[in-house]
Design an enzyme around this catalytic site. Sequence first.
Site, PDB file in Angstrom:
ATOM      1  CG  ASP A  51      -2.112   0.823   1.045  1.00  0.00           C
ATOM      2  OD1 ASP A  51      -2.480   1.417  -0.041  1.00  0.00           O
ATOM      3  OD2 ASP A  51      -2.695   1.140   2.018  1.00  0.00           O
ATOM      4  CG  HIS A  89      -3.691  -1.690   9.974  1.00  0.00           C
ATOM      5  ND1 HIS A  89      -4.538  -0.935  10.001  1.00  0.00           N
ATOM      6  CD2 HIS A  89      -2.698  -1.573   8.999  1.00  0.00           C
ATOM      7  CE1 HIS A  89      -4.504  -0.115   8.940  1.00  0.00           C
ATOM      8  NE2 HIS A  89      -3.277  -0.254   8.415  1.00  0.00           N
ATOM      9  NE  ARG A 268      -3.094  10.681   6.549  1.00  0.00           N
ATOM     10  CZ  ARG A 268      -3.462   9.598   6.304  1.00  0.00           C
ATOM     11  NH1 ARG A 268      -2.520   8.797   6.975  1.00  0.00           N
ATOM     12  NH2 ARG A 268      -4.558   9.283   5.539  1.00  0.00           N
ATOM     13  CG  LEU A 269      -3.600  10.315  15.276  1.00  0.00           C
ATOM     14  CD1 LEU A 269      -4.663  10.227  16.209  1.00  0.00           C
ATOM     15  CD2 LEU A 269      -2.436   9.736  15.560  1.00  0.00           C
ATOM     16  CG  ASP A 270      -3.797   5.316   8.092  1.00  0.00           C
ATOM     17  OD1 ASP A 270      -4.411   6.055   7.136  1.00  0.00           O
ATOM     18  OD2 ASP A 270      -3.680   4.067   8.148  1.00  0.00           O
ATOM     19  CD  GLU A 311      -7.539   9.715   6.593  1.00  0.00           C
ATOM     20  OE1 GLU A 311      -7.955   9.860   5.317  1.00  0.00           O
ATOM     21  OE2 GLU A 311      -7.440   8.702   7.187  1.00  0.00           O
ATOM     22  CG  HIS A 373      -2.061   9.655  -0.348  1.00  0.00           C
ATOM     23  ND1 HIS A 373      -2.596  10.536   0.658  1.00  0.00           N
ATOM     24  CD2 HIS A 373      -2.553   8.586   0.221  1.00  0.00           C
ATOM     25  CE1 HIS A 373      -3.067   9.893   1.542  1.00  0.00           C
ATOM     26  NE2 HIS A 373      -3.104   8.506   1.341  1.00  0.00           N
ATOM     27  CG  ASP A 374      -7.036   7.991  -0.582  1.00  0.00           C
ATOM     28  OD1 ASP A 374      -7.289   7.413  -1.500  1.00  0.00           O
ATOM     29  OD2 ASP A 374      -7.344   8.109   0.586  1.00  0.00           O
ATOM     30  CE  LYS A 472      -7.086   4.862  -2.916  1.00  0.00           C
ATOM     31  NZ  LYS A 472      -6.768   4.502  -1.282  1.00  0.00           N
TER      32      LYS A 472
END
Length: 552
Positions: A51, A89, A268-270, A311, A373-374, A472
């Site tokens: 990813d 994760h 940034r909290l993914d 986020e 990026h998204d 993407k």
Amino acid sequence: MGNSLGPMLNAYPDSLGGKLADIARFLALPELKGVFSSFYSLPSIFHADLDRGFSIIDYGLNRDLADEADLAALEKLGIDLKLDIVLNHASVLSAPFQDILKNGDGSPYRDFFIDWNKFWEGYGVMTEGGYIQPDEKYLSKMFFRKPGLPILMVRFPDGRRVPYWNTFYQEVRYPKPDAQDLMKAAGLQYGAAARLAAMVNAALDGGKAPEEIDFGEFAPRRAAVLEWLDAGRKYLGQMDLNIRSPLVWKYYDDTLRTLSEYGAKIVRLDAFAYAPKEPGEKNFLNDPGTWELLERVNGIAERYGLTLLPEIHASYAEGIYDLVASKGYMVYDFFLPGLLIDALERGDGSLLAKWAEELIRKNIRAVNMLGCHDGIPMLDLQGLLPDEQIQQLIDLMVARGGFVKNLHGQKNVYYQVNATYYSALGEDDGKMLMARAIQLFMPGKPQVWYLDLFGGKNDIEAMRRAGAGGHKEINRTNLSWQQIEAGLRKELTQKQLELLRLRSEHPAFRDGAEITAACNGPELTLCWKNGSHTAKLTANLETMRFQIETSG
């Protein structure tokens, strides 16, 4: 942080020239002097596998792309960093998961990830497959990212299969046997073993799982071959962390300390909304679990001088952006990209002004953007724009070469459109420059996707090369130095840099500034005032002309 509201460049570490060293070189160019105060490096800067960085093995630097000297070069330029931490994760290749594969119940990390059966004990029925099927009254409330239960069956050293919670990607790969392997494993003579190996490998190549293989004449050898295949299995994917484990909290602490040492000021909290889990809950943005998690993580972050940026994508109507902001956190302005395209296409800035006024009135600290990026968010606009207007936007961007990303595979539930922002605007320089000007006068800290700076167009060929799931890549084209140098000669790029330099250097654009927004027909006005310093944008959304007045 020097200018906490200064513009922030956003890219992968290999987006501009190939390595982070090239990004430092880019930011040191005379043309970039005084333009950016921050850089958001996407997580392929870390040791990751899938990813393009978001499946993190560990937070050590990816030595193919970055080293400590690159970070020092950015610091010398006065550039601070925004970096990611993935709270939900970690990769199956992470040291804790690999320790479980090696040591099973004897691993100190046995409960670092979520044992599905332990979690659901007493809330469902054990199946023949070795996992608990939660009762329907619990299951019906859960939010799923993919079909079926979010489980990966993990083989322990003693041969047992233990189900672990796996919200996102998973893949199990089996070894390809040859004749010698099956002579030993199944006690066959060479000729028979060669035929069986060919049959098994053809089935695996055809996408069948081992237990789905028809062994035909070799049925008596089935159990032995399945055991050989299972013993050699390898995994790809991301496993959900168990936030009840003290070792996970040590991991969070170690990670945040590492990011601060790299030079991060914003983290940034993914995927944070998936981390808190309870039986009977949706297990996405659980209340109060989500807020308890954020409060505890924020306590760690504050020790290291870090500002958290949770986020999450959700519709405006749900008010989650407001809830997160009301608890004192920065938020992403995922509404601005779509609102701007809508305003520029309709020649009407009233909704933009209304949104700016809400940000100002509620004192919402935001990071805003055009491209990223998204994809360009569409789900978020529900409640701000009528559904038919959102659909018109989607149809317009698709007609201009964009691709629709539906919500978690569900058809007719729009989520985002994958396109460069320039192509979404019809590859119109005037609209792109107008969009940038408005972004830079909106409340918040502006984040700039590197391709937008150069008027990047949809990269259909890159998307095709990436194959299934590669949509993407349409907006992730890596630029060579030759392309960068050519891009810097573009009038569109030069004018954007002028606007960004004004946003970065003018003292009106600082914390504590008084911001006002107004709209009169097609004319949108945004003004920043800080003491004797003012900066005012007047933009006509019909003529695509704007002017900027400054004083002080």
